[in-house]
Design a protein around this motif. Sequence first.
Motif, PDB file in Angstrom:
ATOM      1  N   GLN A  79       0.846  -1.189   0.000  1.00 34.01           N
ATOM      2  CA  GLN A  79       0.000   0.000   0.000  1.00 34.01           C
ATOM      3  C   GLN A  79       0.883   1.241   0.000  1.00 34.01           C
ATOM      4  O   GLN A  79       1.669   1.459   0.925  1.00 34.01           O
ATOM      5  N   ILE A  80       0.780   2.085  -1.046  1.00 35.50           N
ATOM      6  CA  ILE A  80       1.532   3.340  -1.106  1.00 35.50           C
ATOM      7  C   ILE A  80       0.697   4.430  -0.432  1.00 35.50           C
ATOM      8  O   ILE A  80      -0.462   4.637  -0.802  1.00 35.50           O
ATOM      9  N   GLU A 114      -2.876   0.441  -3.772  1.00 34.69           N
ATOM     10  CA  GLU A 114      -2.077  -0.768  -3.671  1.00 34.69           C
ATOM     11  C   GLU A 114      -1.386  -1.068  -4.997  1.00 34.69           C
ATOM     12  O   GLU A 114      -1.969  -0.888  -6.070  1.00 34.69           O
ATOM     13  N   VAL A 115      -0.138  -1.528  -4.906  1.00 40.35           N
ATOM     14  CA  VAL A 115       0.616  -1.937  -6.090  1.00 40.35           C
ATOM     15  C   VAL A 115       1.269  -3.288  -5.808  1.00 40.35           C
ATOM     16  O   VAL A 115       1.447  -3.676  -4.646  1.00 40.35           O
ATOM     17  N   ILE A 116       1.603  -3.993  -6.874  1.00 36.29           N
ATOM     18  CA  ILE A 116       2.285  -5.285  -6.763  1.00 36.29           C
ATOM     19  C   ILE A 116       3.744  -5.076  -7.163  1.00 36.29           C
ATOM     20  O   ILE A 116       4.033  -4.643  -8.286  1.00 36.29           O
ATOM     21  N   SER A 144       0.180  -2.205 -11.207  1.00 41.95           N
ATOM     22  CA  SER A 144      -0.917  -1.673 -10.410  1.00 41.95           C
ATOM     23  C   SER A 144      -1.748  -2.803  -9.838  1.00 41.95           C
ATOM     24  O   SER A 144      -2.068  -3.772 -10.525  1.00 41.95           O
ATOM     25  N   GLY A 145      -2.117  -2.668  -8.556  1.00 41.95           N
ATOM     26  CA  GLY A 145      -2.944  -3.676  -7.915  1.00 41.95           C
ATOM     27  C   GLY A 145      -4.420  -3.379  -8.024  1.00 41.95           C
ATOM     28  O   GLY A 145      -5.250  -4.149  -7.559  1.00 41.95           O
ATOM     29  N   GLY A 146      -4.758  -2.241  -8.634  1.00 41.69           N
ATOM     30  CA  GLY A 146      -6.162  -1.846  -8.758  1.00 41.69           C
ATOM     31  C   GLY A 146      -6.608  -1.806 -10.196  1.00 41.69           C
ATOM     32  O   GLY A 146      -5.884  -2.188 -11.116  1.00 41.69           O
ATOM     33  N   LEU A 152       6.193   6.219  -8.741  1.00 43.26           N
ATOM     34  CA  LEU A 152       5.657   4.979  -9.292  1.00 43.26           C
ATOM     35  C   LEU A 152       5.282   5.237 -10.745  1.00 43.26           C
ATOM     36  O   LEU A 152       4.407   6.058 -11.032  1.00 43.26           O
ATOM     37  N   LYS A 153       5.976   4.559 -11.643  1.00 45.24           N
ATOM     38  CA  LYS A 153       5.690   4.671 -13.073  1.00 45.24           C
ATOM     39  C   LYS A 153       5.088   3.349 -13.524  1.00 45.24           C
ATOM     40  O   LYS A 153       5.742   2.312 -13.483  1.00 45.24           O
ATOM     41  N   SER A 154       3.833   3.379 -13.963  1.00 46.80           N
ATOM     42  CA  SER A 154       3.197   2.159 -14.444  1.00 46.80           C
ATOM     43  C   SER A 154       3.625   1.887 -15.881  1.00 46.80           C
ATOM     44  O   SER A 154       4.260   2.725 -16.534  1.00 46.80           O
TER      45      SER A 154
END
Length: 450
Positions: free
Chosen positions: A265-266, A271-273, A291-293, A317-319
């Motif tokens: 959780q950031i 939330e991210v994986i 991304s976890g969402g 955080l860069k997706s």
Amino acid sequence: MSVIEQEDVRGGKAVFKEISADDDDIQPTVIESLCMNCYENGSTRLLLTKIPFFKEIIISSFTCAHCNWSNTEIQSAGRIQDQGVTYTLRVRSKEDLNREVVKADSATTRIPELDFEIPAYTQKGSLSTIEGLLDRAAAGLEQEQPLRKATAPEVAEKIDEFIDKLKKLKDVESEFTLVIDDPSGNSFVENPHAPQKDEALTVSHYKRTPQQDVQLGIKAEEDVEEEEGEKPGNDINTLRNEVLMFNTNCPECNAPASTNMKLVQIPHFKEVIIMATNCDSCGHRTNEVKSGGATEALGTRITLHLTDPSDMSRDLLKSETCSVLIPELEFELGMAALGGKFTTLEGLLKDIKDLVVSKNPFICGDSGTSDRAEKLELFGKKIDRIIAGEMDVHIILDDPAGNSYLQNVYAPDPDPEMKVEKYERTFQQNEDLGLNDMKTEAYQDESVDS
């Protein structure tokens, strides 16, 4: 241990060696082979080498002393990439015909304006130019023309007309589109304007289908059928509380390695994986963030004005769907170029410098030019000045999926140097994200009615 690092039992030397003008040890292997033109014996020369900053390749050259027929090709000796890649080039001038192209044998080549397609595995891999691809396609069509003229004159006449259209493309009297789609991810089209964005070239990465994995030999058909029949159900609470581990291969040396995965959780975000791979064989370490969402309803554009060297320590955080822009340098990094990353702003800039300058395969050897090398070296120095706080620039993170994040050091208060904008995605952005054809509501009712 990778193929490059393995030692030949007989000579104690590396199987793949980098090309070097000072190394007299690099000698091709000569094999007697059957000539498919005159069916006499010719000779094939094989050279196992490594292109600096690119990957391992096998160069083969066949010559026949009886009929003087010759043939050359290259094959990738490296690993299949994690994602497929599609290059779409708008050819607008004759200069575009000089772009260098690495085309794997698994790549499909298309020219939509002529409704022309070269299917995968119908040509061997090649290192050529756009003009060379057109010449090779025309030569392939001309190969059987004498037989067609004798057996099917009407068909031969139509093919002659098409060959003329194909050859006229080299005059570039009007724009045309060249599409190279390679599920193995091992093809490449040169950007002569690097490190600036190439307006004529679009690069997109995609996840392979199970059928493409079967074609590449990654999976067996039986395994794909079993996976399609399974309906796994993971417990999300287990992902939150545990570090999961699964076996994989090292992306650097292809040796067996392990990947750790954790749901994190950031703060003030989501939330991210985070997935981290550590190779015990070569020491290579890599991390990737997903991304976890779900995809957000609106896209996000984050603009940060760098005013102090301390900005380099901001978490970022860069997706995979996020592009990075530096307007002052006229630079844009497209989606999926660096994958998903959870790092700092300094770490992102260093990764950009490594990708554009250090790992660029077209600034060394025969492919390199002094002007291009000087331009990229100057770009690398500008990145170093930005990291040192000596340049006043803006960093823009543009994520149409809304899953990227840049730390606000003044949180929960607004950051005076950072601007966060929400925007409606365009139709093309929704198409790239696969949202236009996605239906998540009332589909069960429709299936019952049908």
